[in-house]
Design a protein around this motif. Structure first.
Motif, PDB file in Angstrom:
ATOM      1  N   LYS A  37       0.821  -1.214   0.000  1.00 41.37           N
ATOM      2  CA  LYS A  37       0.000   0.000   0.000  1.00 41.37           C
ATOM      3  C   LYS A  37       0.858   1.268   0.000  1.00 41.37           C
ATOM      4  O   LYS A  37       0.463   2.289  -0.539  1.00 41.37           O
ATOM      5  CB  LYS A  37      -0.906   0.040   1.217  1.00 41.37           C
ATOM      6  CG  LYS A  37      -2.094  -0.853   1.140  1.00 41.37           C
ATOM      7  CD  LYS A  37      -2.986  -0.567   2.334  1.00 41.37           C
ATOM      8  CE  LYS A  37      -3.905  -1.695   2.637  1.00 41.37           C
ATOM      9  NZ  LYS A  37      -4.739  -1.408   3.801  1.00 41.37           N
ATOM     10  N   ASP A  38       2.016   1.198   0.602  1.00 42.60           N
ATOM     11  CA  ASP A  38       2.900   2.368   0.669  1.00 42.60           C
ATOM     12  C   ASP A  38       3.316   2.853  -0.720  1.00 42.60           C
ATOM     13  O   ASP A  38       3.653   4.014  -0.897  1.00 42.60           O
ATOM     14  CB  ASP A  38       4.157   2.053   1.475  1.00 42.60           C
ATOM     15  CG  ASP A  38       3.845   1.701   2.917  1.00 42.60           C
ATOM     16  OD1 ASP A  38       2.751   2.070   3.394  1.00 42.60           O
ATOM     17  OD2 ASP A  38       4.691   1.060   3.565  1.00 42.60           O
ATOM     18  N   TRP A  39       3.310   1.978  -1.694  1.00 46.98           N
ATOM     19  CA  TRP A  39       3.743   2.334  -3.046  1.00 46.98           C
ATOM     20  C   TRP A  39       2.653   3.083  -3.814  1.00 46.98           C
ATOM     21  O   TRP A  39       2.944   3.736  -4.821  1.00 46.98           O
ATOM     22  CB  TRP A  39       4.116   1.097  -3.831  1.00 46.98           C
ATOM     23  CG  TRP A  39       5.241   0.306  -3.254  1.00 46.98           C
ATOM     24  CD1 TRP A  39       6.166   0.726  -2.338  1.00 46.98           C
ATOM     25  CD2 TRP A  39       5.560  -1.041  -3.567  1.00 46.98           C
ATOM     26  NE1 TRP A  39       7.042  -0.295  -2.057  1.00 46.98           N
ATOM     27  CE2 TRP A  39       6.698  -1.395  -2.801  1.00 46.98           C
ATOM     28  CE3 TRP A  39       5.019  -1.998  -4.400  1.00 46.98           C
ATOM     29  CZ2 TRP A  39       7.273  -2.642  -2.863  1.00 46.98           C
ATOM     30  CZ3 TRP A  39       5.608  -3.243  -4.458  1.00 46.98           C
ATOM     31  CH2 TRP A  39       6.722  -3.565  -3.699  1.00 46.98           C
ATOM     32  N   LEU A  40       1.412   2.982  -3.377  1.00 47.02           N
ATOM     33  CA  LEU A  40       0.296   3.541  -4.146  1.00 47.02           C
ATOM     34  C   LEU A  40       0.430   5.047  -4.357  1.00 47.02           C
ATOM     35  O   LEU A  40       0.257   5.542  -5.471  1.00 47.02           O
ATOM     36  CB  LEU A  40      -1.031   3.214  -3.471  1.00 47.02           C
ATOM     37  CG  LEU A  40      -2.274   3.680  -4.220  1.00 47.02           C
ATOM     38  CD1 LEU A  40      -2.359   3.008  -5.589  1.00 47.02           C
ATOM     39  CD2 LEU A  40      -3.517   3.387  -3.409  1.00 47.02           C
ATOM     40  N   ARG A  41       0.755   5.786  -3.322  1.00 45.34           N
ATOM     41  CA  ARG A  41       0.876   7.244  -3.439  1.00 45.34           C
ATOM     42  C   ARG A  41       1.956   7.610  -4.452  1.00 45.34           C
ATOM     43  O   ARG A  41       1.760   8.487  -5.301  1.00 45.34           O
ATOM     44  CB  ARG A  41       1.202   7.865  -2.078  1.00 45.34           C
ATOM     45  CG  ARG A  41       1.234   9.380  -2.103  1.00 45.34           C
ATOM     46  CD  ARG A  41       1.493   9.970  -0.726  1.00 45.34           C
ATOM     47  NE  ARG A  41       2.760   9.593  -0.159  1.00 45.34           N
ATOM     48  CZ  ARG A  41       3.918  10.214  -0.417  1.00 45.34           C
ATOM     49  NH1 ARG A  41       3.954  11.227  -1.223  1.00 45.34           N
ATOM     50  NH2 ARG A  41       5.038   9.804   0.147  1.00 45.34           N
ATOM     51  N   LEU A  42       3.091   6.937  -4.390  1.00 44.54           N
ATOM     52  CA  LEU A  42       4.175   7.224  -5.334  1.00 44.54           C
ATOM     53  C   LEU A  42       3.797   6.828  -6.761  1.00 44.54           C
ATOM     54  O   LEU A  42       4.134   7.542  -7.710  1.00 44.54           O
ATOM     55  CB  LEU A  42       5.447   6.499  -4.896  1.00 44.54           C
ATOM     56  CG  LEU A  42       6.012   6.936  -3.544  1.00 44.54           C
ATOM     57  CD1 LEU A  42       7.166   6.034  -3.131  1.00 44.54           C
ATOM     58  CD2 LEU A  42       6.439   8.379  -3.591  1.00 44.54           C
ATOM     59  N   ASP A  43       3.094   5.724  -6.917  1.00 44.70           N
ATOM     60  CA  ASP A  43       2.669   5.304  -8.254  1.00 44.70           C
ATOM     61  C   ASP A  43       1.655   6.273  -8.851  1.00 44.70           C
ATOM     62  O   ASP A  43       1.697   6.571 -10.051  1.00 44.70           O
ATOM     63  CB  ASP A  43       2.093   3.893  -8.212  1.00 44.70           C
ATOM     64  CG  ASP A  43       3.165   2.835  -8.042  1.00 44.70           C
ATOM     65  OD1 ASP A  43       4.348   3.130  -8.278  1.00 44.70           O
ATOM     66  OD2 ASP A  43       2.814   1.696  -7.668  1.00 44.70           O
ATOM     67  N   ALA A  91       3.567   9.320  -9.946  1.00 46.80           N
ATOM     68  CA  ALA A  91       4.299   9.047 -11.185  1.00 46.80           C
ATOM     69  C   ALA A  91       3.362   9.059 -12.391  1.00 46.80           C
ATOM     70  O   ALA A  91       3.700   9.602 -13.448  1.00 46.80           O
ATOM     71  CB  ALA A  91       5.008   7.696 -11.085  1.00 46.80           C
ATOM     72  N   GLY A  92       2.174   8.492 -12.233  1.00 44.10           N
ATOM     73  CA  GLY A  92       1.201   8.492 -13.324  1.00 44.10           C
ATOM     74  C   GLY A  92       0.732   9.883 -13.688  1.00 44.10           C
ATOM     75  O   GLY A  92       0.612  10.228 -14.864  1.00 44.10           O
ATOM     76  N   LEU A  93       0.467  10.697 -12.675  1.00 45.74           N
ATOM     77  CA  LEU A  93       0.039  12.080 -12.936  1.00 45.74           C
ATOM     78  C   LEU A  93       1.158  12.903 -13.572  1.00 45.74           C
ATOM     79  O   LEU A  93       0.903  13.720 -14.462  1.00 45.74           O
ATOM     80  CB  LEU A  93      -0.435  12.737 -11.633  1.00 45.74           C
ATOM     81  CG  LEU A  93      -1.720  12.172 -11.050  1.00 45.74           C
ATOM     82  CD1 LEU A  93      -2.008  12.806  -9.680  1.00 45.74           C
ATOM     83  CD2 LEU A  93      -2.883  12.384 -11.990  1.00 45.74           C
ATOM     84  N   THR A  94       2.387  12.676 -13.135  1.00 43.86           N
ATOM     85  CA  THR A  94       3.525  13.386 -13.724  1.00 43.86           C
ATOM     86  C   THR A  94       3.698  13.002 -15.187  1.00 43.86           C
ATOM     87  O   THR A  94       3.902  13.868 -16.051  1.00 43.86           O
ATOM     88  CB  THR A  94       4.811  13.075 -12.940  1.00 43.86           C
ATOM     89  OG1 THR A  94       4.620  13.457 -11.575  1.00 43.86           O
ATOM     90  CG2 THR A  94       5.999  13.797 -13.517  1.00 43.86           C
ATOM     91  N   ALA A  95       3.604  11.713 -15.471  1.00 43.39           N
ATOM     92  CA  ALA A  95       3.730  11.261 -16.865  1.00 43.39           C
ATOM     93  C   ALA A  95       2.605  11.835 -17.720  1.00 43.39           C
ATOM     94  O   ALA A  95       2.839  12.293 -18.847  1.00 43.39           O
ATOM     95  CB  ALA A  95       3.721   9.736 -16.923  1.00 43.39           C
ATOM     96  N   ALA A  96       1.391  11.845 -17.189  1.00 44.46           N
ATOM     97  CA  ALA A  96       0.258  12.399 -17.946  1.00 44.46           C
ATOM     98  C   ALA A  96       0.441  13.892 -18.193  1.00 44.46           C
ATOM     99  O   ALA A  96       0.103  14.389 -19.274  1.00 44.46           O
ATOM    100  CB  ALA A  96      -1.043  12.142 -17.195  1.00 44.46           C
ATOM    101  N   ALA A  97       0.998  14.602 -17.215  1.00 49.60           N
ATOM    102  CA  ALA A  97       1.214  16.047 -17.369  1.00 49.60           C
ATOM    103  C   ALA A  97       2.207  16.346 -18.477  1.00 49.60           C
ATOM    104  O   ALA A  97       2.174  17.431 -19.068  1.00 49.60           O
ATOM    105  CB  ALA A  97       1.699  16.644 -16.047  1.00 49.60           C
TER     106      ALA A  97
END
Length: 65
Positions: A22-28, A31-37
């Motif tokens: 679960k700790d990885w979810l926030r970072l993932d 990362a997804g929002l950064t890539a989309a941006a």
């Protein structure tokens, strides 16, 4: 071959989903929002350069082929 051995071959993500923390979810998500941006405006710009409607660039970045 039992069911546990066969599933990762049929659906590859099952193996790593079992070990996902679960700790990885926030970072993932970040990362997804950064890539989309980065990718969405870039795809829209390429569509504009190619003389296509901007909506093509904003929707086609999901389909890389």
């Amino acid at each position: 071959m039992n069911r546990e051995e066969a599933q990762p071959g049929l659906i590859p993500c099952i193996g790593w989903l079992r070990r996902y923390q679960k700790d990885w979810l926030r970072l993932d998500v970040m990362a997804g929002l950064t890539a989309a941006a980065v990718v969405i405006p870039k795809a829209m710009a390429y569509a504009t350069i190619a003389g296509l409607p901007v909506r093509w660039g904003s929707t086609r970045h999901f389909y890389p082929c």
